[in-house]
Every structure is written in structure tokens, then in C-alpha cells.
Design a protein around this motif. Structure first.
Motif, PDB file in Angstrom:
ATOM      1  N   GLY A 142     -11.436   5.583  16.507  1.00 10.50           N
ATOM      2  CA  GLY A 142     -11.520   5.112  17.757  1.00 10.50           C
ATOM      3  C   GLY A 142     -11.490   3.640  18.001  1.00 10.50           C
ATOM      4  N   SER A 143     -11.163   2.926  16.720  1.00  7.22           N
ATOM      5  CA  SER A 143     -11.073   1.626  16.567  1.00  7.22           C
ATOM      6  C   SER A 143      -9.492   1.131  16.505  1.00  7.22           C
ATOM      7  N   ALA A 144      -9.213  -0.063  16.359  1.00  9.10           N
ATOM      8  CA  ALA A 144      -7.990  -0.546  15.900  1.00  9.10           C
ATOM      9  C   ALA A 144      -7.913  -1.658  15.068  1.00  9.10           C
ATOM     10  N   VAL A 145      -7.004  -1.867  14.278  1.00  8.86           N
ATOM     11  CA  VAL A 145      -6.851  -2.887  13.175  1.00  8.86           C
ATOM     12  C   VAL A 145      -5.673  -3.863  13.502  1.00  8.86           C
TER      13      VAL A 145
ATOM     14  N   ALA B  49      -6.906   3.356   7.283  1.00  8.03           N
ATOM     15  CA  ALA B  49      -6.058   3.569   8.854  1.00  8.03           C
ATOM     16  C   ALA B  49      -4.989   4.313   8.777  1.00  8.03           C
ATOM     17  N   ARG B  50      -4.278   4.436   7.775  1.00  5.49           N
ATOM     18  CA  ARG B  50      -2.990   5.324   7.559  1.00  5.49           C
ATOM     19  C   ARG B  50      -3.634   6.754   7.387  1.00  5.49           C
TER      20      ARG B  50
ATOM     21  N   GLU C 152       0.993  -1.244  -0.134  1.00  3.40           N
ATOM     22  CA  GLU C 152       0.070  -0.023  -0.015  1.00  3.40           C
ATOM     23  C   GLU C 152       0.791   1.413   0.000  1.00  3.40           C
TER      24      GLU C 152
ATOM     25  N   ALA D  86      -7.472   7.437  21.565  1.00  3.80           N
ATOM     26  CA  ALA D  86      -8.113   8.241  20.538  1.00  3.80           C
ATOM     27  C   ALA D  86      -9.660   8.222  20.624  1.00  3.80           C
ATOM     28  N   MET D  87      -9.927   7.511  21.607  1.00  2.00           N
ATOM     29  CA  MET D  87     -11.663   7.373  22.066  1.00  2.00           C
ATOM     30  C   MET D  87     -12.315   9.047  22.436  1.00  2.00           C
TER      31      MET D  87
ATOM     32  N   ASN E   4      -5.623   7.990  10.824  1.00  2.00           N
ATOM     33  CA  ASN E   4      -4.872   7.715  12.073  1.00  2.00           C
ATOM     34  C   ASN E   4      -5.382   6.828  12.949  1.00  2.00           C
ATOM     35  N   VAL E   5      -5.944   5.931  12.393  1.00  2.00           N
ATOM     36  CA  VAL E   5      -6.574   4.502  13.301  1.00  2.00           C
ATOM     37  C   VAL E   5      -5.111   3.575  13.366  1.00  2.00           C
ATOM     38  N   PRO E   6      -5.218   2.929  14.723  1.00  2.00           N
ATOM     39  CA  PRO E   6      -4.094   2.425  15.064  1.00  2.00           C
ATOM     40  C   PRO E   6      -4.010   0.958  14.553  1.00  2.00           C
ATOM     41  N   LEU E   7      -2.934   0.832  13.895  1.00  2.00           N
ATOM     42  CA  LEU E   7      -2.810  -0.565  13.205  1.00  2.00           C
ATOM     43  C   LEU E   7      -1.654  -1.182  13.214  1.00  2.00           C
ATOM     44  N   VAL E   8      -1.506  -2.639  13.449  1.00  2.00           N
ATOM     45  CA  VAL E   8      -0.500  -3.305  13.145  1.00  2.00           C
ATOM     46  C   VAL E   8      -0.626  -4.295  12.417  1.00  2.00           C
TER      47      VAL E   8
ATOM     48  N   ALA F 209      -5.341   3.175  20.569  1.00  2.00           N
ATOM     49  CA  ALA F 209      -6.985   3.396  20.360  1.00  2.00           C
ATOM     50  C   ALA F 209      -7.604   3.831  21.625  1.00  2.00           C
TER      51      ALA F 209
ATOM     52  N   VAL G 167     -11.841  -3.831  17.901  1.00  2.00           N
ATOM     53  CA  VAL G 167     -10.637  -4.339  17.183  1.00  2.00           C
ATOM     54  C   VAL G 167     -11.092  -5.214  16.285  1.00  2.00           C
TER      55      VAL G 167
ATOM     56  N   HIS H 124       2.139   9.163  12.842  1.00  2.00           N
ATOM     57  CA  HIS H 124       0.673   8.558  12.969  1.00  2.00           C
ATOM     58  C   HIS H 124       0.886   7.980  14.376  1.00  2.00           C
ATOM     59  N   PRO H 125      -0.282   8.161  14.987  1.00  2.00           N
ATOM     60  CA  PRO H 125      -0.389   7.524  16.491  1.00  2.00           C
ATOM     61  C   PRO H 125       0.328   6.219  16.916  1.00  2.00           C
ATOM     62  N   PHE H 126      -0.177   5.273  15.766  1.00  2.00           N
ATOM     63  CA  PHE H 126       0.479   3.649  15.795  1.00  2.00           C
ATOM     64  C   PHE H 126       0.097   3.027  14.662  1.00  2.00           C
ATOM     65  N   PHE H 127       1.271   3.012  13.836  1.00  2.00           N
ATOM     66  CA  PHE H 127       1.234   2.124  12.529  1.00  2.00           C
ATOM     67  C   PHE H 127       2.319   1.428  12.246  1.00  2.00           C
ATOM     68  N   ILE H 128       2.333   0.293  12.715  1.00  2.00           N
ATOM     69  CA  ILE H 128       3.551  -0.449  12.695  1.00  2.00           C
ATOM     70  C   ILE H 128       3.129  -2.048  12.046  1.00  2.00           C
TER      71      ILE H 128
ATOM     72  N   LEU I 237      -0.785  -1.246  21.086  1.00  2.00           N
ATOM     73  CA  LEU I 237      -1.984  -0.937  20.150  1.00  2.00           C
ATOM     74  C   LEU I 237      -3.376  -0.273  21.029  1.00  2.00           C
TER      75      LEU I 237
ATOM     76  N   VAL J 137      -5.638  -0.738   5.105  1.00  2.00           N
ATOM     77  CA  VAL J 137      -4.394  -0.150   5.686  1.00  2.00           C
ATOM     78  C   VAL J 137      -4.537   1.161   5.113  1.00  2.00           C
ATOM     79  N   ARG J 138      -5.022   1.749   4.059  1.00  2.00           N
ATOM     80  CA  ARG J 138      -4.808   2.952   3.592  1.00  2.00           C
ATOM     81  C   ARG J 138      -5.693   3.941   4.409  1.00  2.00           C
TER      82      ARG J 138
END
Lengths: 135, 91
Positions: free
Chosen positions: B57-60, B81-82, A4, A134-135, B85-89, A131, B6, A101-105, A127, B78-79
Motif C-alpha cells: 500500500g506504499s510506494a518507494v 519492493a520487488r 539487486e 494497491a490500497m 509488489n510495492v510500486p517503486l521507481v 500505489a 511514499v 510487477h504492478p510498477f517497478f521501473i 507510481l 529494492v528486494r
């Protein structure tokens, strides 16, 4: 994540994952040495979110990966808002994160395989912390 | 406290050890942090609208187990979330 990134930010519109067959520019390719069912030790980039989460600069993790970022395009992991967060002993990229980004790993290992109830994995703790924030 | 939603994108069978390990790791973190979570497992070929998965407010979590059945749908999550600013691992 890197496909992506390659397609939408790094200007490789036909970026592809080699596991899906020929065609396009392969940014994810078969690793020279498969990491399937192995452990790897990675060095965490100073100042990275990943290093802050672990609270150390070197970790050993379980991995099931056979594919990774192509040696030809390793540079994209450190461009266009992405940062190399971990490398292995060969210097190849093993984790990435977005800077703004706050969390993108993304990891080329599986942190969940090391998590236990008594020792939750710091990546998963981070993670949920992100989250909730951000709520 | 409201639960954190999640979404786990994973195509492996529910009883696969990677699938179980991913859900267990989320549960471990939830218990440690006392953050309630509402987890849903979504195979990539069941993604209909990425904007309803990567929601503020969610996570992936992108689980292991490529090749994915619908990689383009996963890339779209992924896009989102990027961009949002949604948290993603991704593992």
C-alpha cells in the motif's frame, strides 16, 4: 535496482557497482560518454509499461548519470522477469521494468527534473496510481 | 481518502536540486491525481528495516545521487519492493 537483480535473480552473486571501488563483478560501470547534465532521447519498448505511461514511443529526458549498465552484461536487463523498457541511440539500456510487477521501473535518467505543476511527469503519475490501486 | 505513504531514499542534502525536484514531482502528481501523499525522506544509512519501508500500500522512490552511503540497505528495500509488489521507481 540492477545490482539487486543481478545478485538475487541473474546469478551474479558478487555483482557490484564500480563507483564503490574494485571487487566483484562490475555490472554498473562508468559510461563511456558521461550523461551528466545532458538530455537524452530514448526509444520506448513497444508494449512496455513505460511506453503506456508516456503514450508515445520516443521521449527526451534530462539525465545526470555517469554510470550505467555494463556493456558486458546488458543481457541481464531482459532476463529473469526484467524487461528493457528504453534504449538510447546507441542501443544501450536506459530504462528497465519488471514484467510481473504492478510498477517497478528504473531509469538511467531523472524524470523528476522535467515535472512541473502544469505538466506532472507520467512516471510519477503512474507510481501514485499504482500505489493507490494497491490500497 | 487515506494518504499513500511514499518513502524517498536519497542521501543528498535537503536543499539539493535533485532532492527538491524529486519531492516536487511527487507533489505535482499528487495534486494532479488528487491522491494525498505522506512523504518521508530516508537517507540510506538510516534504513533500519527494509520491510518497514517497502510496505504493502506504499510506494518507494530511489532518488538520484549515488554513491549511496549504504547501498546494501537500499538493495534490500529494492528486494522487498520487488517481492511484495510495492510500486517503486529508481532514478
Amino acid at each position: 535496482m540492477l545490482v539487486e537483480h543481478a545478485r538475487n535473480l541473474a546469478g551474479i552473486a558478487d555483482a557490484a557497482h564500480a563507483e564503490y571501488g574494485p571487487g566483484g563483478t562490475p555490472v554498473i560501470t562508468l559510461l563511456e560518454c558521461s550523461l551528466q547534465d545532458q538530455t537524452i532521447t530514448v526509444d520506448l519498448a513497444p508494449g512496455s509499461l513505460l511506453a503506456r505511461l508516456y503514450g508515445t514511443d520516443r521521449v527526451t529526458e534530462a539525465t545526470t548519470c555517469s554510470y550505467g549498465l555494463s556493456p558486458e552484461v546488458q543481457h541481464i536487463a531482459g532476463e529473469h522477469g526484467m524487461r528493457i523498457a528504453a534504449t538510447d541511440a546507441t542501443g544501450e539500456v536506459r530504462a528497465i521494468e519488471r514484467v510481473a510487477h504492478p510498477f517497478f521501473i528504473g531509469t538511467l535518467y531523472q524524470p523528476q527534473l522535467r515535472s512541473t505543476r502544469g505538466s506532472p511527469h507520467p512516471v510519477f503519475l503512474g507510481l501514485l496510481d499504482a500505489a493507490r490501486a494497491a490500497m | 481518502m487515506r494518504a499513500v505513504g511514499v518513502t524517498v531514499l536519497i542521501d543528498l542534502p535537503a536543499d539539493h536540486r535533485y532532492n527538491r525536484a524529486t519531492l516536487a514531482a511527487l507533489q505535482h502528481a499528487s495534486e494532479d491525481r488528487r491522491i494525498p501523499i505522506d512523504v518521508r525522506v530516508v537517507p540510506t544509512d538510516a534504513i533500519r528495516d527494509a520491510s518497514r519501508i517497502a510496505t504493502p500500500g506504499s510506494a518507494v522512490v530511489i532518488g538520484p545521487g549515488s554513491p549511496y552511503r549504504d547501498p546494501d540497505a537500499a538493495h534490500e528495500v529494492v528486494r522487498k519492493a520487488r517481492e511484495w509488489n510495492v510500486p517503486l521507481v529508481g532514478t
